[in-house]
Design an enzyme around this catalytic site. Structure first.
Site, PDB file in Angstrom:
ATOM      1  N   HIS A  22       0.860  -1.196   0.000  1.00 56.37           N
ATOM      2  CA  HIS A  22       0.000   0.000   0.000  1.00 56.37           C
ATOM      3  C   HIS A  22       0.891   1.240   0.000  1.00 56.37           C
ATOM      4  O   HIS A  22       1.247   1.769   1.053  1.00 56.37           O
ATOM      5  CB  HIS A  22      -0.906  -0.024   1.231  1.00 56.37           C
ATOM      6  CG  HIS A  22      -1.930   1.082   1.256  1.00 56.37           C
ATOM      7  ND1 HIS A  22      -3.237   0.887   1.631  1.00 56.37           N
ATOM      8  CD2 HIS A  22      -1.848   2.396   0.954  1.00 56.37           C
ATOM      9  CE1 HIS A  22      -3.900   2.023   1.559  1.00 56.37           C
ATOM     10  NE2 HIS A  22      -3.070   2.971   1.160  1.00 56.37           N
ATOM     11  N   HIS A  24       1.255   4.929  -2.156  1.00 58.75           N
ATOM     12  CA  HIS A  24       0.826   5.885  -3.191  1.00 58.75           C
ATOM     13  C   HIS A  24       2.089   6.560  -3.741  1.00 58.75           C
ATOM     14  O   HIS A  24       2.891   7.097  -2.963  1.00 58.75           O
ATOM     15  CB  HIS A  24      -0.086   6.951  -2.599  1.00 58.75           C
ATOM     16  CG  HIS A  24      -1.340   6.392  -1.996  1.00 58.75           C
ATOM     17  ND1 HIS A  24      -2.509   6.253  -2.708  1.00 58.75           N
ATOM     18  CD2 HIS A  24      -1.622   5.926  -0.741  1.00 58.75           C
ATOM     19  CE1 HIS A  24      -3.447   5.736  -1.920  1.00 58.75           C
ATOM     20  NE2 HIS A  24      -2.936   5.529  -0.728  1.00 58.75           N
ATOM     21  N   SER A 104      -1.115   4.714  -8.120  1.00 55.04           N
ATOM     22  CA  SER A 104      -1.107   6.151  -8.413  1.00 55.04           C
ATOM     23  C   SER A 104      -2.318   6.517  -9.269  1.00 55.04           C
ATOM     24  O   SER A 104      -2.796   5.712 -10.064  1.00 55.04           O
ATOM     25  CB  SER A 104       0.188   6.539  -9.138  1.00 55.04           C
ATOM     26  OG  SER A 104       0.323   7.939  -9.157  1.00 55.04           O
ATOM     27  N   ARG A 107      -2.988  11.362 -13.956  1.00 57.44           N
ATOM     28  CA  ARG A 107      -3.370  12.780 -14.021  1.00 57.44           C
ATOM     29  C   ARG A 107      -3.102  13.333 -15.401  1.00 57.44           C
ATOM     30  O   ARG A 107      -2.092  13.004 -16.028  1.00 57.44           O
ATOM     31  CB  ARG A 107      -2.542  13.586 -13.011  1.00 57.44           C
ATOM     32  CG  ARG A 107      -3.283  13.946 -11.760  1.00 57.44           C
ATOM     33  CD  ARG A 107      -2.430  14.781 -10.829  1.00 57.44           C
ATOM     34  NE  ARG A 107      -1.184  14.145 -10.467  1.00 57.44           N
ATOM     35  CZ  ARG A 107       0.013  14.719 -10.552  1.00 57.44           C
ATOM     36  NH1 ARG A 107       0.120  15.961 -11.005  1.00 57.44           N
ATOM     37  NH2 ARG A 107       1.097  14.060 -10.206  1.00 57.44           N
ATOM     38  N   GLY A 179      -8.364   8.635  -2.199  1.00 58.09           N
ATOM     39  CA  GLY A 179      -8.795  10.028  -2.208  1.00 58.09           C
ATOM     40  C   GLY A 179      -9.468  10.382  -0.895  1.00 58.09           C
ATOM     41  O   GLY A 179      -9.717   9.501  -0.058  1.00 58.09           O
ATOM     42  N   HIS A 206      -9.783   1.692  -0.232  1.00 53.45           N
ATOM     43  CA  HIS A 206      -9.743   2.417   1.040  1.00 53.45           C
ATOM     44  C   HIS A 206     -11.184   2.440   1.551  1.00 53.45           C
ATOM     45  O   HIS A 206     -12.069   2.916   0.843  1.00 53.45           O
ATOM     46  CB  HIS A 206      -9.296   3.856   0.826  1.00 53.45           C
ATOM     47  CG  HIS A 206      -7.837   4.022   0.559  1.00 53.45           C
ATOM     48  ND1 HIS A 206      -7.216   3.515  -0.541  1.00 53.45           N
ATOM     49  CD2 HIS A 206      -6.876   4.672   1.265  1.00 53.45           C
ATOM     50  CE1 HIS A 206      -5.927   3.838  -0.500  1.00 53.45           C
ATOM     51  NE2 HIS A 206      -5.692   4.543   0.580  1.00 53.45           N
ATOM     52  N   GLU A 209     -12.134   4.624   6.539  1.00 50.34           N
ATOM     53  CA  GLU A 209     -10.928   5.336   6.977  1.00 50.34           C
ATOM     54  C   GLU A 209     -11.306   6.389   8.020  1.00 50.34           C
ATOM     55  O   GLU A 209     -10.492   6.781   8.850  1.00 50.34           O
ATOM     56  CB  GLU A 209     -10.308   6.005   5.738  1.00 50.34           C
ATOM     57  CG  GLU A 209      -8.871   6.396   5.896  1.00 50.34           C
ATOM     58  CD  GLU A 209      -8.283   6.978   4.616  1.00 50.34           C
ATOM     59  OE1 GLU A 209      -8.890   6.817   3.525  1.00 50.34           O
ATOM     60  OE2 GLU A 209      -7.221   7.607   4.711  1.00 50.34           O
ATOM     61  N   ASP A 291       1.769   3.540   3.249  1.00 51.71           N
ATOM     62  CA  ASP A 291       0.802   4.487   2.692  1.00 51.71           C
ATOM     63  C   ASP A 291       1.525   5.579   1.894  1.00 51.71           C
ATOM     64  O   ASP A 291       1.471   5.591   0.665  1.00 51.71           O
ATOM     65  CB  ASP A 291      -0.052   5.119   3.803  1.00 51.71           C
ATOM     66  CG  ASP A 291      -1.433   5.528   3.331  1.00 51.71           C
ATOM     67  OD1 ASP A 291      -1.799   5.163   2.204  1.00 51.71           O
ATOM     68  OD2 ASP A 291      -2.152   6.197   4.090  1.00 51.71           O
TER      69      ASP A 291
HETATM   70  P1  IMP Z   1      -0.875   9.681  -6.317  1.00 56.88           P
HETATM   71  O1  IMP Z   1      -2.149   8.936  -6.601  1.00 56.88           O
HETATM   72  O2  IMP Z   1       0.356   8.953  -6.746  1.00 56.88           O
HETATM   73  O3  IMP Z   1      -0.928  11.086  -6.837  1.00 56.88           O
HETATM   74  O4  IMP Z   1      -0.718   9.762  -4.715  1.00 56.88           O
HETATM   75  C1  IMP Z   1      -1.354  10.721  -3.904  1.00 56.88           C
HETATM   76  C2  IMP Z   1      -2.846  10.433  -3.834  1.00 56.88           C
HETATM   77  O5  IMP Z   1      -3.075   9.205  -3.140  1.00 56.88           O
HETATM   78  C3  IMP Z   1      -3.640  11.465  -3.036  1.00 56.88           C
HETATM   79  O6  IMP Z   1      -3.988  12.573  -3.825  1.00 56.88           O
HETATM   80  C4  IMP Z   1      -4.859  10.655  -2.611  1.00 56.88           C
HETATM   81  O7  IMP Z   1      -5.814  10.597  -3.649  1.00 56.88           O
HETATM   82  C5  IMP Z   1      -4.294   9.274  -2.407  1.00 56.88           C
HETATM   83  N1  IMP Z   1      -3.980   9.004  -0.988  1.00 56.88           N
HETATM   84  C6  IMP Z   1      -2.790   9.013  -0.396  1.00 56.88           C
HETATM   85  N2  IMP Z   1      -2.908   8.691   0.906  1.00 56.88           N
HETATM   86  C7  IMP Z   1      -4.219   8.470   1.121  1.00 56.88           C
HETATM   87  C8  IMP Z   1      -4.971   8.077   2.267  1.00 56.88           C
HETATM   88  O8  IMP Z   1      -4.475   7.864   3.383  1.00 56.88           O
HETATM   89  N3  IMP Z   1      -6.320   7.971   2.080  1.00 56.88           N
HETATM   90  C9  IMP Z   1      -6.919   8.167   0.883  1.00 56.88           C
HETATM   91  N4  IMP Z   1      -6.241   8.510  -0.204  1.00 56.88           N
HETATM   92  C10 IMP Z   1      -4.897   8.660  -0.094  1.00 56.88           C
HETATM   93 ZN    ZN Z   2      -3.679   4.965   1.183  1.00 59.13          ZN
END
Ligand code: IMP
Ligand code: ZN
Length: 354
Positions: A22, A24, A104, A107, A179, A206, A209, A291
Site C-alpha cells: 500500500h 501511493h 497512483s 493525471r 482520495g 480504502h 478510513e 501508505d
Molecule cells: P498519487 O495517486 O500517486 O498522486 O498519490 C497521492 C494520492 O493518493 C492522493 O492525492 C490521494 O488521492 C491518495 N492518498 C494518499 N494517501 C491516502 C490516504 O491515506 N487515504 C486516501 N487517499 C490517499
Molecule cells: Zn492509502
C-alpha cells in the site's frame, strides 16, 4: 538496535523481509527527490515543510490532502513522473522491500501536455528501467481512482487500467480506490468497481478510513474487494459493527495497515490505539504498509519496528507477519518465488538477532 519490551531486535532483522502493498506514488516521494523537483521548479516557492509531516507533527486529514496537492504541483511532467517513480522504487529496494505494489492516480496536465495514458505508460517505463538496471525488487502497479472525481472518471480509469492490464505482461494488476474519504459516496462508484472486478483487475479499496461510513463500507465490502486499505472504523468498538467485521472475516479480505499515516493524519489517536491489534489478535490477514512514506517521513522498516515495539511482537511474530503477506499480494505468478526467497532468507535473519 532498539529495545522493545523484553526483546532486543537488530534493525537488520527487520530489513530485507518486506513486501509493501500500500504505497501511493506521489505520497512516497522522499526529501531528496523533493529537492530535485524544487530545483526544477523554483518559481513555485515550495519548501520541504509543505510536502512532509515530520516526527511529532500531526495534521488533520484535510491538511494531509492539501499536502498531496502541493506535491502534484511539483510532479506535473512525464520527466517528473519517471524520476519520482524510479527514485521511489530504488528507495523501497534500499529499505529491503523485495516486492512492491505501487499505486497512483493518472493525471492529465493541460499545461505540460501530459495525458492520463502517458502518465501510466511513464510509471510502467520506470518499473521496466529499474528492472533492467538490476534493482533487486519486483514491482507491480495499481491504477488509482480518486473518489473525488466521481463516477464517470472512475469508469474511464477502469477502462484505462484494463487496457494496461492486458498490455503490460502482468505489471498492472489492479485498481485502487482512494482520495479524501469525506468526499463523495462509494455507491456512485459501484458500477466502475464491479466492472474492474469482472474484467480481472484486483481491487484494493480504502474504506472506513473515517467514522460513520458503515453504509458505504457495507456496499463496498460486498463486492467484495481483494484487500482493504485502512479499515480503521470497521469494528464495533470504534463505531463500526460486528456485521461489517463478519463480512470481512467471511471473505477473509486482508487489511493494509499503515500505523504512522493513521497517527499523523489523526484518524487514530496513538500507536497503541491502532486497530492493528484488533485484527492481528483475531489472526486476520493484516499487512503492515507505509501508505505515503515521503509525506509521513517513514519507511517500511520503521513501520515494522513501530508495530513490534508498540504491540510487543517477537522476532518470530514479525517473521510470520511478513511471510503471510505474500499470500495477500496481487501477483499470483510471484507467490511461489517469494515464499522460496523468504525460506532462504530466514536463517540469515535469525542469526542477526541477539
Ligand atoms: P498519487 O495517486 O500517486 O498522486 O498519490 C497521492 C494520492 O493518493 C492522493 O492525492 C490521494 O488521492 C491518495 N492518498 C494518499 N494517501 C491516502 C490516504 O491515506 N487515504 C486516501 N487517499 C490517499
Ligand atoms: Zn492509502
Amino acid at each position: 538496535m532498539f529495545y522493545c519490551g523484553y526483546r532486543y531486535f537488530c534493525t537488520c532483522f527487520l530489513q530485507r523481509l518486506h513486501k509493501e502493498l500500500h504505497a501511493h506514488l506521489n505520497g512516497s516521494v522522499s526529501f531528496s527527490t523533493i529537492k530535485k523537483l524544487v530545483a526544477r521548479k523554483p518559481h513555485l516557492n515550495i519548501e520541504h515543510g509543505m510536502t512532509a509531516i515530520r516526527s511529532g507533527q500531526r495534521r488533520t486529514l484535510d491538511e494531509c490532502f492539501q499536502v498531496f496537492k502541493v506535491i502534484h504541483q511539483l510532479v506535473d511532467t512525464e520527466e517528473d513522473i519517471l524520476m519520482v517513480a524510479k527514485d521511489v522504487i530504488r528507495e523501497f529496494a534500499a529499505d529491503g522491500v523485495k516486492y512492491l505494489e505501487l499505486r497512483s492516480t493518472p493525471r492529465k496536465e493541460k499545461t505540460t501536455g501530459m495525458t492520463k495514458r502517458r502518465y501510466v505508460e511513464t510509471v510502467i517505463e520506470a518499473i521496466r528501467q529499474c528492472k533492467n538496471e538490476g534493482v533487486d525488487i519486483e514491482v507491480r502497479f495499481l491504477v488509482a481512482v480518486d473518489r473525488r472525481n466521481g463516477a464517470e472518471v472512475a469508469m474511464e480509469t477502469v477502462k484505462l487500467a484494463e487496457d494496461f492490464m492486458l498490455s503490460t505482461d502482468g505489471l498492472v494488476v489492479g485498481l485502487d480506490l482512494s482520495g479524501d474519504p469525506t468526499v463523495g459516496h462509494g455507491r456512485d462508484l459501484l458500477p466502475a468497481l464491479q466492472k474492474a472486478k469482472n474484467c480481472g483487475l484486483k481491487l484494493s479499496l480504502h474504506l472506513s478510513e473515517v467514522p460513520s461510513q458503515a453504509d458505504e463500507s457495507e456496499l463496498l465490502l460486498n463486492i467484495p474487494p481483494d484487500r482493504i486499505g485502512h479499515g480503521t472504523y470497521l469494528h464495533p468498538e470504534v463505531g463500526g459493527s460486528q456485521s461489517l467485521v463478519d463480512t470481512v472475516r467471511k471473505h477473509n479480505t486482508p487489511l493494509e495497515l499503515c500505523l504512522t499515516s493513521n497517527v499523523k493524519g489523526q484518524t487514530v489517536s496513538s500507536y497503541s490505539q491502532h486497530h492493528f491489534l484488533y485484527w492481528y489478535q483475531m489472526g486476520h490477514p493484516s499487512v503492515i504498509c507505509t501508505d505515503d512514506k515521503g509525506v509521513f517521513c517513514t519507511d517500511l522498516s520503521q513501520e515494522y519496528q513501530l508495530a513490534a515495539s508498540t504491540f510487543n511482537l517477537s522476532q518470530e511474530d514479525m517473521w510470520t507477519l511478513s511471510q503471510k503477506a505474500i499470500d495477500c499480494t496481487f501477483a499470483p505468478d510471484l507467490k511461489q518465488q517469494l515464499h522460496q526467497k523468504w525460506l532462504e532468507l530466514r536463517p540469515t535473519h535469525f542469526v542477526l538477532v541477539k
